[in-house]
Every structure is written in structure tokens, then in C-alpha cells.
Design an enzyme around this catalytic site. Sequence first.
Site, PDB file in Angstrom:
ATOM      1  CD  GLU A 260      60.983  25.078   0.041  1.00 27.06           C
ATOM      2  OE1 GLU A 260      60.010  24.786  -0.674  1.00 27.06           O
ATOM      3  OE2 GLU A 260      61.567  26.173  -0.004  1.00 27.06           O
TER       4      GLU A 260
ATOM      5  CE1 TYR B  25      63.009  18.079   8.861  1.00 25.75           C
ATOM      6  CE2 TYR B  25      64.087  18.231   6.729  1.00 25.75           C
ATOM      7  CZ  TYR B  25      63.723  18.806   7.931  1.00 25.75           C
ATOM      8  OH  TYR B  25      64.068  20.111   8.197  1.00 25.75           O
TER       9      TYR B  25
HETATM   10  C1  LIG Z   1      68.855  18.600  11.427  1.00 27.85           C
HETATM   11  C2  LIG Z   1      68.927  18.846  12.927  1.00 27.85           C
HETATM   12  C3  LIG Z   1      67.716  19.688  13.336  1.00 27.85           C
HETATM   13  C4  LIG Z   1      68.889  17.498  13.642  1.00 27.85           C
HETATM   14  O1  LIG Z   1      68.819  17.754  15.038  1.00 27.85           O
HETATM   15  P1  LIG Z   1      69.520  16.779  16.103  1.00 27.85           P
HETATM   16  O2  LIG Z   1      68.997  17.139  17.435  1.00 27.85           O
HETATM   17  O3  LIG Z   1      70.998  16.815  15.925  1.00 27.85           O
HETATM   18  O4  LIG Z   1      68.971  15.345  15.644  1.00 27.85           O
HETATM   19  P2  LIG Z   1      68.722  14.082  16.589  1.00 27.85           P
HETATM   20  O5  LIG Z   1      69.866  13.886  17.513  1.00 27.85           O
HETATM   21  O6  LIG Z   1      67.360  14.164  17.177  1.00 27.85           O
HETATM   22  O7  LIG Z   1      68.755  12.894  15.530  1.00 27.85           O
HETATM   23  C5  LIG Z   1      67.549  12.421  14.940  1.00 27.85           C
HETATM   24  C6  LIG Z   1      67.891  11.766  13.619  1.00 27.85           C
HETATM   25  O8  LIG Z   1      68.387  12.736  12.711  1.00 27.85           O
HETATM   26  C7  LIG Z   1      69.405  12.147  11.892  1.00 27.85           C
HETATM   27  N1  LIG Z   1      70.676  12.823  12.148  1.00 27.85           N
HETATM   28  C8  LIG Z   1      70.881  13.843  12.997  1.00 27.85           C
HETATM   29  N2  LIG Z   1      72.176  14.240  12.944  1.00 27.85           N
HETATM   30  C9  LIG Z   1      72.776  13.452  12.035  1.00 27.85           C
HETATM   31  C10 LIG Z   1      74.102  13.387  11.531  1.00 27.85           C
HETATM   32  N3  LIG Z   1      75.052  14.230  11.945  1.00 27.85           N
HETATM   33  N4  LIG Z   1      74.377  12.467  10.588  1.00 27.85           N
HETATM   34  C11 LIG Z   1      73.422  11.619  10.153  1.00 27.85           C
HETATM   35  N5  LIG Z   1      72.124  11.629  10.590  1.00 27.85           N
HETATM   36  C12 LIG Z   1      71.823  12.540  11.529  1.00 27.85           C
HETATM   37  C13 LIG Z   1      69.447  10.684  12.274  1.00 27.85           C
HETATM   38  O9  LIG Z   1      68.495   9.987  11.478  1.00 27.85           O
HETATM   39  C14 LIG Z   1      68.989  10.721  13.710  1.00 27.85           C
HETATM   40  O10 LIG Z   1      68.448   9.496  14.136  1.00 27.85           O
HETATM   41  P3  LIG Z   1      69.424   8.398  14.834  1.00 27.85           P
HETATM   42  O11 LIG Z   1      70.032   9.067  16.031  1.00 27.85           O
HETATM   43  O12 LIG Z   1      68.496   7.276  15.168  1.00 27.85           O
HETATM   44  O13 LIG Z   1      70.475   8.049  13.809  1.00 27.85           O
HETATM   45  C15 LIG Z   1      70.268  19.560  13.318  1.00 27.85           C
HETATM   46  O14 LIG Z   1      71.348  18.836  12.749  1.00 27.85           O
HETATM   47  C16 LIG Z   1      70.361  21.009  12.880  1.00 27.85           C
HETATM   48  O15 LIG Z   1      69.927  21.919  13.586  1.00 27.85           O
HETATM   49  N6  LIG Z   1      70.955  21.254  11.677  1.00 27.85           N
HETATM   50  C17 LIG Z   1      71.151  22.619  11.189  1.00 27.85           C
HETATM   51  C18 LIG Z   1      69.855  23.258  10.770  1.00 27.85           C
HETATM   52  C19 LIG Z   1      69.185  22.476   9.670  1.00 27.85           C
HETATM   53  O16 LIG Z   1      69.816  21.974   8.752  1.00 27.85           O
HETATM   54  N7  LIG Z   1      67.836  22.393   9.744  1.00 27.85           N
HETATM   55  C20 LIG Z   1      67.027  21.645   8.781  1.00 27.85           C
HETATM   56  C21 LIG Z   1      66.766  22.377   7.542  1.00 27.85           C
HETATM   57  S1  LIG Z   1      65.598  23.672   7.742  1.00 27.85           S
END
Ligand SMILES: CC(C)(COP(=O)(O)OP(=O)(O)OC[C@H]1O[C@@H](n2cnc3c(N)ncnc32)[C@H](O)[C@@H]1OP(=O)(O)O)[C@@H](O)C(=O)NCCC(=O)NCCS
Length: 147
Positions: free
Chosen positions: A103, A115
Site C-alpha cells: 500500500e 512499483y
Molecule cells: C521510491 C524510492 C524507493 C525510489 O528509489 P530510487 O532509487 O530513487 O528509484 P530508481 O532510481 O531505481 O528509479 C526507478 C523508477 O522509480 C520511478 N522514480 C523514482 N524516482 C522518481 C522521481 N523522482 N520522479 C518520478 N519517478 C521516479 C521511475 O519510474 C524510475 O524509473 P525510470 O528511471 O526508468 O524513470 C525512493 O524515492 C524513496 O526512498 N522514497 C522515499 C521512501 C518512499 O516513499 N518509499 C515508498 C513507500 S513505502
Amino acid sequence: MNNISTLSTTDLIEAYNIEQASHIFPWLKTVFLTNQGERFLNLKLSVNRQMAGFAITQIILNEASLLNIAIHPQWQRCGFGYHLLDQLLKKLTNRGVITVWLEVRASNTRAIALYNKCGFNQVTLRRNYYPSITKREDAIIMAIQLD
Ligand SMILES: CC(C)(COP(=O)(O)OP(=O)(O)OC[C@H]1O[C@@H](n2cnc3c(N)ncnc32)[C@H](O)[C@@H]1OP(=O)(O)O)[C@@H](O)C(=O)NCCC(=O)NCCS
């Protein structure tokens, strides 16, 4: 060089620091510390031996719930979130898990994009599920069927 391995009890202080740095609404420390143990598959991703992120997943029979995933802001948008979740799904497949649930806050568009990229689909919406700063926020329930 990055590496994915088991999140152990000795990692929890470092992991909780990432929790606080990355989430707008971090878990309480007590909640974080209790979501560990044999029913969980908890992983960490390290860059040059320093933890950059983690994922917390509970397994019950052939279903799993991804309860938390976070990458430290310093390491976001480097592909690590995708790599961690992709590896987690492979490990869950190897353990015989068929469905993974999660979720997510409706406003958390970057997590939802991650996701979707990993193959999750929206199943339903829980209205006003999460507390928020001004008003309550909807939860999007997503799931993926593993091969
Ligand atoms: C969500 C999270 C885990 C993504 O991790 P990340 O290492 O930055 O993500 P990645 O670099 O592997 O990106 C993978 C995909 O995520 C999406 N994404 C990640 N950051 C994004 C951003 N700032 N804006 C839009 N899409 C994004 C994209 O689909 C991306 O794919 P793409 O590079 O082909 O566009 C990170 O932003 C985070 O830790 N957020 C805070 C905690 C959180 O919200 N956790 C989830 C809820 S429990």
C-alpha cells in the site's frame, strides 16, 4: 559497486537513519524494530559497503507484503530502488511466493512509478487511510503475481 544482502539486527540503527531521512512520515522506531524476524525477508542495498537503502517484506504462506522500501536521498534516482525491488521479487519467487501486496500514499508518485515499473498493478483504493499534515490521504493498494 553495489551489493544486496540480508538486513541484520546490527544494521537496524543505520537503516532507521535512512528511514528518517527518506520518508515524510517515517515509522516510529519501535515499529521499525518489530518488523524483523523469521517471518520477514528484509534486505539492504549497500554502495561501497555503506548502506544506501533497505526493503522490509513480511511473508505469510505464499503471499508477501512489501511493508517498506527506502533509498537514502543522497542515492535516489540512481536505479537502486528498482534494483532492490527487482532482486526482492526474484528472491520471493524462489521462496514460492505467488502474490506480493503493498500500500502506498496516493501522493507518492515516485514510489507508484517504481512499483508500476516493477510490474505492480493497482487493485483498489482505501479512502482517507493515512494521516497527513492537513487532512487524511488515500492509500492505493497494489499487487503483483509472480511466476
Ligand atoms: C521510491 C524510492 C524507493 C525510489 O528509489 P530510487 O532509487 O530513487 O528509484 P530508481 O532510481 O531505481 O528509479 C526507478 C523508477 O522509480 C520511478 N522514480 C523514482 N524516482 C522518481 C522521481 N523522482 N520522479 C518520478 N519517478 C521516479 C521511475 O519510474 C524510475 O524509473 P525510470 O528511471 O526508468 O524513470 C525512493 O524515492 C524513496 O526512498 N522514497 C522515499 C521512501 C518512499 O516513499 N518509499 C515508498 C513507500 S513505502
